[in-house]
Design a protein around this motif. Structure first.
Motif, PDB file in Angstrom:
ATOM      1  N   TYR A 148       0.836  -1.206   0.000  1.00 45.44           N
ATOM      2  CA  TYR A 148       0.000   0.000   0.000  1.00 45.44           C
ATOM      3  C   TYR A 148       0.873   1.260   0.000  1.00 45.44           C
ATOM      4  CZ  TYR A 148      -3.702  -3.291   1.136  1.00 45.44           C
ATOM      5  OH  TYR A 148      -4.563  -4.344   1.083  1.00 45.44           O
ATOM      6  N   ALA A 149       2.007   1.201   0.706  1.00 48.01           N
ATOM      7  CA  ALA A 149       2.870   2.385   0.825  1.00 48.01           C
ATOM      8  C   ALA A 149       3.930   2.467  -0.270  1.00 48.01           C
ATOM      9  CB  ALA A 149       3.551   2.383   2.192  1.00 48.01           C
ATOM     10  N   SER A 150       4.268   1.330  -0.890  1.00 50.44           N
ATOM     11  CA  SER A 150       5.400   1.329  -1.825  1.00 50.44           C
ATOM     12  C   SER A 150       5.003   1.683  -3.263  1.00 50.44           C
ATOM     13  CB  SER A 150       6.098  -0.036  -1.808  1.00 50.44           C
ATOM     14  OG  SER A 150       5.224  -1.051  -2.246  1.00 50.44           O
ATOM     15  N   LEU A 151       3.701   1.848  -3.529  1.00 54.42           N
ATOM     16  CA  LEU A 151       3.250   2.246  -4.869  1.00 54.42           C
ATOM     17  C   LEU A 151       2.686   3.667  -4.815  1.00 54.42           C
ATOM     18  CD1 LEU A 151       1.358  -1.015  -5.975  1.00 54.42           C
ATOM     19  CD2 LEU A 151       3.769  -0.453  -6.307  1.00 54.42           C
ATOM     20  N   ASN A 152       3.149   4.517  -5.711  1.00 54.16           N
ATOM     21  CA  ASN A 152       2.692   5.910  -5.738  1.00 54.16           C
ATOM     22  C   ASN A 152       1.226   5.969  -6.194  1.00 54.16           C
ATOM     23  OD1 ASN A 152       2.207   8.641  -6.287  1.00 54.16           O
ATOM     24  ND2 ASN A 152       4.302   8.998  -6.956  1.00 54.16           N
ATOM     25  N   PRO A 153       0.310   6.461  -5.326  1.00 51.59           N
ATOM     26  CA  PRO A 153      -1.121   6.456  -5.686  1.00 51.59           C
ATOM     27  C   PRO A 153      -1.472   7.374  -6.854  1.00 51.59           C
ATOM     28  CG  PRO A 153      -0.760   7.681  -3.649  1.00 51.59           C
ATOM     29  CD  PRO A 153       0.546   7.039  -3.992  1.00 51.59           C
ATOM     30  N   SER A 173      -6.388  -5.082  -5.024  1.00 49.45           N
ATOM     31  CA  SER A 173      -6.297  -5.655  -3.670  1.00 49.45           C
ATOM     32  C   SER A 173      -4.829  -5.689  -3.237  1.00 49.45           C
ATOM     33  CB  SER A 173      -6.855  -7.078  -3.671  1.00 49.45           C
ATOM     34  OG  SER A 173      -6.007  -7.926  -4.452  1.00 49.45           O
ATOM     35  N   GLY A 174      -4.597  -6.027  -1.968  1.00 48.92           N
ATOM     36  CA  GLY A 174      -3.226  -6.086  -1.452  1.00 48.92           C
ATOM     37  C   GLY A 174      -2.355  -7.068  -2.212  1.00 48.92           C
ATOM     38  N   GLN A 209       0.982  -6.255  -4.488  1.00 47.64           N
ATOM     39  CA  GLN A 209       2.307  -6.849  -4.286  1.00 47.64           C
ATOM     40  C   GLN A 209       2.817  -7.466  -5.580  1.00 47.64           C
ATOM     41  OE1 GLN A 209       4.885  -6.267  -2.798  1.00 47.64           O
ATOM     42  NE2 GLN A 209       4.546  -7.073  -0.737  1.00 47.64           N
ATOM     43  N   ARG A 210       1.926  -7.993  -6.415  1.00 50.81           N
ATOM     44  CA  ARG A 210       2.336  -8.509  -7.732  1.00 50.81           C
ATOM     45  C   ARG A 210       2.851  -7.372  -8.626  1.00 50.81           C
ATOM     46  NH1 ARG A 210      -0.018 -13.788  -9.251  1.00 50.81           N
ATOM     47  NH2 ARG A 210      -1.006 -14.651  -7.397  1.00 50.81           N
ATOM     48  N   ILE A 211       2.234  -6.207  -8.493  1.00 51.85           N
ATOM     49  CA  ILE A 211       2.713  -5.035  -9.248  1.00 51.85           C
ATOM     50  C   ILE A 211       4.124  -4.664  -8.771  1.00 51.85           C
ATOM     51  CG2 ILE A 211       2.337  -2.552  -9.660  1.00 51.85           C
ATOM     52  CD1 ILE A 211      -0.742  -3.236  -9.342  1.00 51.85           C
ATOM     53  N   GLY A 212       4.331  -4.719  -7.436  1.00 49.84           N
ATOM     54  CA  GLY A 212       5.662  -4.455  -6.875  1.00 49.84           C
ATOM     55  C   GLY A 212       6.695  -5.457  -7.381  1.00 49.84           C
ATOM     56  N   ILE A 213       6.290  -6.718  -7.510  1.00 45.53           N
ATOM     57  CA  ILE A 213       7.191  -7.758  -8.028  1.00 45.53           C
ATOM     58  C   ILE A 213       7.512  -7.482  -9.500  1.00 45.53           C
ATOM     59  CG2 ILE A 213       7.366 -10.229  -8.595  1.00 45.53           C
ATOM     60  CD1 ILE A 213       5.591 -10.732  -6.068  1.00 45.53           C
ATOM     61  N   ALA A 214       6.486  -7.084 -10.276  1.00 45.16           N
ATOM     62  CA  ALA A 214       6.715  -6.765 -11.697  1.00 45.16           C
ATOM     63  C   ALA A 214       7.709  -5.610 -11.844  1.00 45.16           C
ATOM     64  CB  ALA A 214       5.385  -6.410 -12.362  1.00 45.16           C
ATOM     65  N   ARG A 215       7.570  -4.602 -10.993  1.00 48.74           N
ATOM     66  CA  ARG A 215       8.505  -3.462 -11.032  1.00 48.74           C
ATOM     67  C   ARG A 215       9.931  -3.925 -10.717  1.00 48.74           C
ATOM     68  NH1 ARG A 215       7.339   1.279  -6.868  1.00 48.74           N
ATOM     69  NH2 ARG A 215       7.551  -0.492  -5.445  1.00 48.74           N
ATOM     70  N   CYS A 258      13.670  -9.635  -0.926  1.00 53.71           N
ATOM     71  CA  CYS A 258      12.246  -9.611  -0.580  1.00 53.71           C
ATOM     72  C   CYS A 258      12.131  -9.251   0.898  1.00 53.71           C
ATOM     73  CB  CYS A 258      11.615 -10.981  -0.834  1.00 53.71           C
ATOM     74  SG  CYS A 258      11.956 -11.671  -2.466  1.00 53.71           S
ATOM     75  N   ASP A 259      11.739  -8.014   1.187  1.00 55.20           N
ATOM     76  CA  ASP A 259      11.671  -7.535   2.567  1.00 55.20           C
ATOM     77  C   ASP A 259      10.283  -7.781   3.142  1.00 55.20           C
ATOM     78  OD1 ASP A 259      12.078  -6.340   4.982  1.00 55.20           O
ATOM     79  OD2 ASP A 259      12.017  -4.283   4.230  1.00 55.20           O
ATOM     80  N   GLU A 260      10.103  -8.936   3.773  1.00 48.14           N
ATOM     81  CA  GLU A 260       8.809  -9.344   4.338  1.00 48.14           C
ATOM     82  C   GLU A 260       7.676  -9.096   3.344  1.00 48.14           C
ATOM     83  OE1 GLU A 260       8.049  -9.006   8.362  1.00 48.14           O
ATOM     84  OE2 GLU A 260      10.061  -8.448   8.962  1.00 48.14           O
ATOM     85  N   PRO A 261       7.755  -9.681   2.139  1.00 44.59           N
ATOM     86  CA  PRO A 261       6.804  -9.336   1.077  1.00 44.59           C
ATOM     87  C   PRO A 261       5.386  -9.848   1.308  1.00 44.59           C
ATOM     88  CG  PRO A 261       8.182 -11.151   0.375  1.00 44.59           C
ATOM     89  CD  PRO A 261       8.719 -10.699   1.695  1.00 44.59           C
ATOM     90  N   ILE A 262       5.201 -10.735   2.309  1.00 44.79           N
ATOM     91  CA  ILE A 262       3.861 -11.303   2.508  1.00 44.79           C
ATOM     92  C   ILE A 262       3.276 -10.966   3.878  1.00 44.79           C
ATOM     93  CG2 ILE A 262       4.242 -13.221   0.902  1.00 44.79           C
ATOM     94  CD1 ILE A 262       4.789 -14.971   3.406  1.00 44.79           C
ATOM     95  N   SER A 263       4.021 -10.228   4.715  1.00 42.77           N
ATOM     96  CA  SER A 263       3.579 -10.036   6.104  1.00 42.77           C
ATOM     97  C   SER A 263       2.314  -9.191   6.218  1.00 42.77           C
ATOM     98  CB  SER A 263       4.700  -9.409   6.937  1.00 42.77           C
ATOM     99  OG  SER A 263       5.015  -8.129   6.454  1.00 42.77           O
ATOM    100  N   SER A 264       2.055  -8.324   5.231  1.00 42.94           N
ATOM    101  CA  SER A 264       0.871  -7.458   5.321  1.00 42.94           C
ATOM    102  C   SER A 264      -0.314  -8.005   4.510  1.00 42.94           C
ATOM    103  CB  SER A 264       1.220  -6.049   4.832  1.00 42.94           C
ATOM    104  OG  SER A 264       1.635  -6.087   3.487  1.00 42.94           O
ATOM    105  N   LEU A 265      -0.164  -9.238   3.994  1.00 41.32           N
ATOM    106  CA  LEU A 265      -1.218  -9.824   3.152  1.00 41.32           C
ATOM    107  C   LEU A 265      -2.053 -10.824   3.942  1.00 41.32           C
ATOM    108  CD1 LEU A 265       0.912 -10.578  -0.048  1.00 41.32           C
ATOM    109  CD2 LEU A 265      -0.419  -8.526   0.431  1.00 41.32           C
ATOM    110  N   ASP A 266      -3.277 -11.068   3.456  1.00 41.82           N
ATOM    111  CA  ASP A 266      -4.117 -12.105   4.050  1.00 41.82           C
ATOM    112  C   ASP A 266      -3.428 -13.460   3.919  1.00 41.82           C
ATOM    113  OD1 ASP A 266      -6.014 -10.207   4.497  1.00 41.82           O
ATOM    114  OD2 ASP A 266      -7.276 -10.729   2.779  1.00 41.82           O
ATOM    115  N   VAL A 267      -3.693 -14.345   4.887  1.00 42.25           N
ATOM    116  CA  VAL A 267      -3.046 -15.665   4.894  1.00 42.25           C
ATOM    117  C   VAL A 267      -3.352 -16.425   3.599  1.00 42.25           C
ATOM    118  CG1 VAL A 267      -2.955 -17.897   6.078  1.00 42.25           C
ATOM    119  CG2 VAL A 267      -3.092 -15.791   7.408  1.00 42.25           C
TER     120      VAL A 267
END
Length: 326
Positions: free
Chosen positions: A106-111, A160-161, A165-171, A182-191
């Motif tokens: 949510y924070a790593s992509l420029n809205p 969605s979250g 994160q997939r967009i972040g991976i593509a970048r 990968c800095d805790e890439p799944i910690s803020s996502l639903d299980v």
């Protein structure tokens, strides 16, 4: 495999101290010892897990490797080149080979930017592609991470979250990097989404020959994705070994305590397992204890542990521990 030949990254005696403001009437400068004499290697094509409690210095290590933080001392050798010694222009050329996937999608992509512009940002800086070629590359990357290539003109808030994160991976993959942190890439996502993202990362690693450093505190997930694991505590490496070796034969008291907290799917085994509960709080990195960093909470600490810093040594082949009694 010849390990010497295939070391993509060598971190040697890395330190990162952050200065804090001087106290009133004191001339002495104080430092937060976020990373304190950390050493490890990363082999080509492997996933190295970096684990430990919150605040142990995992993310600082990751950012210092990429030179987002300049190290206080030590070396970061990437393909034989010491990144810590490079000037900004030379470092920029190396940066295309190292990328990072951030913790918070949510924070790593420029809205204010479209998905296409976000993924194309590395291409703008490092390549001479024209607009058509850039758009084609962005669509190819979206397809690669399992998103619709027609999403290029949408904005981050429409996703969605897990999709963000997939967009972040593509970048991160835009420039075909060799190393991805990968800095805790799944910690803020639903299980339910976490497993999908981890499976995607594994699939991309097999397809593109990537090397990962996977920072996390979810030990069961790190065991699933990693080849080897580094256990950190208060800025130092406590233990490094193959993932199964660390799970089955942890040698450091801190690693043993961590492993005793990992859930077991078998209720009979879980009932008979002894939990190791550490007493006390983690000391401040502003004022770490003398001797071993772990001595204030260690169940087997002796007088020597309060005097001498334990040597980080190889106990058995490829199994490194920093403990007097390992």
């Amino acid at each position: 495999m010849n390990a010497e030949q295939n070391k993509l990254l060598q971190v040697q005696n890395l330190k990162k101290y952050f200065p804090v403001s001087r106290q009133l009437f004191s001339s002495q400068r104080r430092y937060v010892k976020a990373v304190d004499d950390v050493s490890f290697d990363v082999l080509e094509g492997e996933t190295l897990g970096l684990v430990g409690e919150t605040g142990c210095g995992k993310t600082t290590v990751a950012r210092t490797i990429l030179q987002l933080y300049r190290p206080t001392s030590g070396q970061v050798l990437f393909d034989g080149v010491d990144l810590a010694s490079l000037q900004e222009n030379d470092l920029r050329k190396m940066r295309s080979r190292m990328q990072m996937i951030f913790q918070d999608p949510y924070a790593s992509l420029n809205p204010r930017m479209t998905v296409g512009a976000i993924i194309a940002a590395p291409l703008d800086v490092h390549t001479q592609l024209n607009q058509k070629e850039k758009r084609e590359r962005v669509q190819e990357l979206l397809k690669l991470v399992g998103l619709n290539p027609d999403f290029v003109n949408r904005y981050p808030h429409e996703f969605s979250g897990g999709q963000r994160q997939r967009i972040g991976i593509a970048r991160a993959l835009a420039l075909n990097p060799d190393l991805v942190i990968c800095d805790e890439p799944i910690s803020s996502l639903d299980v339910s989404i976490q497993a999908q993202v981890v499976n995607l990362l594994e699939e991309l690693q097999n397809r593109l020959g990537l090397t990962y450093i996977f920072v996390a505190h979810d030990l069961s997930m790190v065991r699933h994705i990693s080849d080897r694991m580094v256990v950190m505590y208060l800025g130092k490496v406590m233990e490094l070994a193959d993932r199964n070796e660390i799970y089955l034969h942890p040698l450091h008291p801190y690693t043993r305590a961590l492993m005793s907290a990992v859930p077991i799917p078998d209720p009979d085994k879980a009932r008979n397992r002894k939990r190791i509960i550490l007493k006390g709080d983690i000391p401040s990195p502003l004022n770490p204890p003398q001797g071993c960093n772990f001595n204030t909470r260690c169940p087997i600490a002796a007088e020597r542990c309060f005097q001498e810093d334990p040597e980080y040594r190889e106990i058995s082949p490829n199994h490194w521990v920093a403990c007097h009694f390992a």
